[in-house]
Design an enzyme around this catalytic site. Structure first.
Site, mmCIF file in Angstrom:
data_model
loop_
_atom_site.group_PDB
_atom_site.id
_atom_site.type_symbol
_atom_site.label_atom_id
_atom_site.label_comp_id
_atom_site.label_asym_id
_atom_site.label_seq_id
_atom_site.Cartn_x
_atom_site.Cartn_y
_atom_site.Cartn_z
ATOM 1 N N ARG A 103 -32.182 -8.506 8.789
ATOM 2 C CA ARG A 103 -30.918 -7.883 9.230
ATOM 3 C C ARG A 103 -30.391 -8.711 10.389
ATOM 4 O O ARG A 103 -31.072 -8.880 11.407
ATOM 5 C CB ARG A 103 -31.151 -6.438 9.667
ATOM 6 C CG ARG A 103 -29.941 -5.840 10.363
ATOM 7 C CD ARG A 103 -29.995 -4.342 10.501
ATOM 8 N NE ARG A 103 -29.788 -3.697 9.219
ATOM 9 C CZ ARG A 103 -29.508 -2.394 9.072
ATOM 10 N NH1 ARG A 103 -29.411 -1.614 10.123
ATOM 11 N NH2 ARG A 103 -29.324 -1.887 7.870
ATOM 12 N N HIS A 130 -23.790 -5.847 2.768
ATOM 13 C CA HIS A 130 -24.947 -4.929 2.824
ATOM 14 C C HIS A 130 -25.371 -4.657 1.375
ATOM 15 O O HIS A 130 -25.223 -3.551 0.858
ATOM 16 C CB HIS A 130 -24.549 -3.644 3.555
ATOM 17 C CG HIS A 130 -25.711 -2.823 4.024
ATOM 18 N ND1 HIS A 130 -27.032 -3.202 3.857
ATOM 19 C CD2 HIS A 130 -25.754 -1.621 4.674
ATOM 20 C CE1 HIS A 130 -27.817 -2.284 4.379
ATOM 21 N NE2 HIS A 130 -27.072 -1.315 4.875
ATOM 22 N N CYS A 265 -22.930 5.613 3.886
ATOM 23 C CA CYS A 265 -24.188 4.855 3.963
ATOM 24 C C CYS A 265 -25.076 5.335 5.099
ATOM 25 O O CYS A 265 -26.273 5.075 5.089
ATOM 26 C CB CYS A 265 -23.882 3.371 4.120
ATOM 27 S SG CYS A 265 -22.881 3.012 5.567
HETATM 28 N N1 CP Z 1 -27.427 2.548 5.875
HETATM 29 C C1 CP Z 1 -28.259 1.791 6.616
HETATM 30 O O1 CP Z 1 -28.446 0.594 6.381
HETATM 31 O O2 CP Z 1 -28.869 2.468 7.622
HETATM 32 P P1 CP Z 1 -29.742 1.820 8.803
HETATM 33 O O3 CP Z 1 -28.786 1.063 9.702
HETATM 34 O O4 CP Z 1 -30.350 3.006 9.492
HETATM 35 O O5 CP Z 1 -30.763 0.912 8.213
HETATM 36 N N1 NVA Z 2 -20.964 -1.109 8.718
HETATM 37 C C1 NVA Z 2 -22.121 -0.567 9.408
HETATM 38 C C2 NVA Z 2 -23.180 -0.197 8.433
HETATM 39 C C3 NVA Z 2 -24.428 0.406 9.032
HETATM 40 C C4 NVA Z 2 -25.482 0.700 8.013
HETATM 41 C C5 NVA Z 2 -22.625 -1.587 10.416
HETATM 42 O O1 NVA Z 2 -22.650 -2.779 10.074
HETATM 43 O O2 NVA Z 2 -22.971 -1.206 11.527
#
Ligand code: CP
Ligand code: NVA
Length: 306
Positions: A103, A130, A265
């Site tokens: 990430r 994502h 999400c």
């Molecule tokens: N939706 C999602 O990716 O959640 P987190 O940021 O908690 O991993």
């Molecule tokens: N768009 C959001 C998604 C979190 C799961 C972010 O990048 O923070």
């Protein structure tokens, strides 16, 4: 050649459906107590340069349930946080590990890890995409609606990483995906163009509009995400004013199809991008979505690492 999962659009429609089928099978296995050990002897690194609840826990649990050893690494604990290059990190970790779940911020960092290393790299969220979220989202929609082709998904809000992956995933399975966004917050035009080219092949449709009512009309799925993503915290106040008309609330539910699914999400901010009534109401499937991260990612791990 090492296979990676950096965006959904690198999959073919067939590969995507195979992953969803496998995710359903793994979900059924877990419910019936059937265990797996296909990844026994494999060690997989998980690098998080941003916070996470769902992704971190679902990958760690998923890897463990497949017999693998997860090695969770926060960027601040790695020499990466003290200036060691992404490329050198990838070269070294490739000597120990069988895969990397990452990430990060720029998609280019993932590309650099993937090309310098020699093990599969999975995008666990970048500023641009994502893709793991989109896998779980399609699994959830399919189990609730019985199919994907021709279903209309309206995403309301920021044309961000989650929107991009939904556009690509929906296009691959012949869905009609429309992003309703405030002026200035459109999805990346190159991503929309690419998804549109895919949709032309599959009979799907993708688009973007600044009219939230037009976007939500007749939608089978209403989806939203935070107005300020991780890394955009300083813009939160400025964004709030522009995004209010795009909140997923009774206005969208009134024009959408009867019993349209409500999706997010997560993490969610009730009263901002989604009303508490929509989030906690009978049409919400957000907890199934979160659960399906586990099953969909296990399917992906088996595909890349078994
Ligand atoms: N939706 C999602 O990716 O959640 P987190 O940021 O908690 O991993
Ligand atoms: N768009 C959001 C998604 C979190 C799961 C972010 O990048 O923070």
């Amino acid at each position: 050649m090492t296979r990676h999962f950096l965006t959904v659009a690198t999959l073919s429609s067939e590969q995507l459906v195979t992953l969803l089928d496998r995710a359903d099978g793994l979900k059924a296995d877990r419910a019936s107590g059937r265990t797996h050990d296909e990844l026994s002897g494999r060690s997989v690194g998980m690098i998080f340069e941003k916070p996470s609840t769902r992704t971190r826990v679902s990958f760690e649990v998923g890897l463990t349930e497949l017999g693998a050893h997860p090695v969770v690494l926060s960027a601040s604990e790695l020499q990466l946080g003290r200036g060691e290059t992404v490329e050198d990190t990838a070269r070294v970790l490739s000597r120990y590990l069988h895969g990397l779940v990452v990430r990060t911020f720029a998609q280019a960092r993932l590309d650099a890890l993937a090309s310098a290393g020699s093990i599969p790299v999975i995008n666990a969220l970048s500023d641009e995409a994502h893709p793991c979220q989109a896998l779980a989202d399609l699994q959830t929609i399919r189990e609730r609606l019985g199919g994907l082709e021709g279903r209309r998904l309206c995403y309301l809000g920021d044309g961000n990483n989650v929107a991009h992956s939904l556009l690509e995933a929906g296009a691959l399975v012949g869905m009609d995906v429309v992003v309703g966004h405030p002026p200035g917050y459109a999805p990346d035009p190159a991503t929309v163009e690419h998804a549109s080219a895919i949709a032309q092949r599959t009979g799907g449709r993708v688009g973007a509009t600044t009219d939230p009512t037009a976007a939500a009309t007749d939608a089978d799925v209403l989806y939203t995400d935070v107005w300020a993503s991780m890394g955009q915290e300083a813009e939160a106040d400025a964004r709030a004013a522009s995004f209010a008309p795009y909140r997923l609330d009774h206005r969208a539910l009134e024009v959408a199809a009867d019993n349209a699914l409500v999706m997010h999400c997560l993490p969610a901010h009730r009263g901002e991008e989604i009303s508490a009534e929509a989030m906690d109401g009978p049409q919400s499937v957000v907890w199934d979505q979160a659960e399906n991260r586990l099953h969909a990612q296990k399917a992906l791990l088996l595909e890349l690492l078994a």
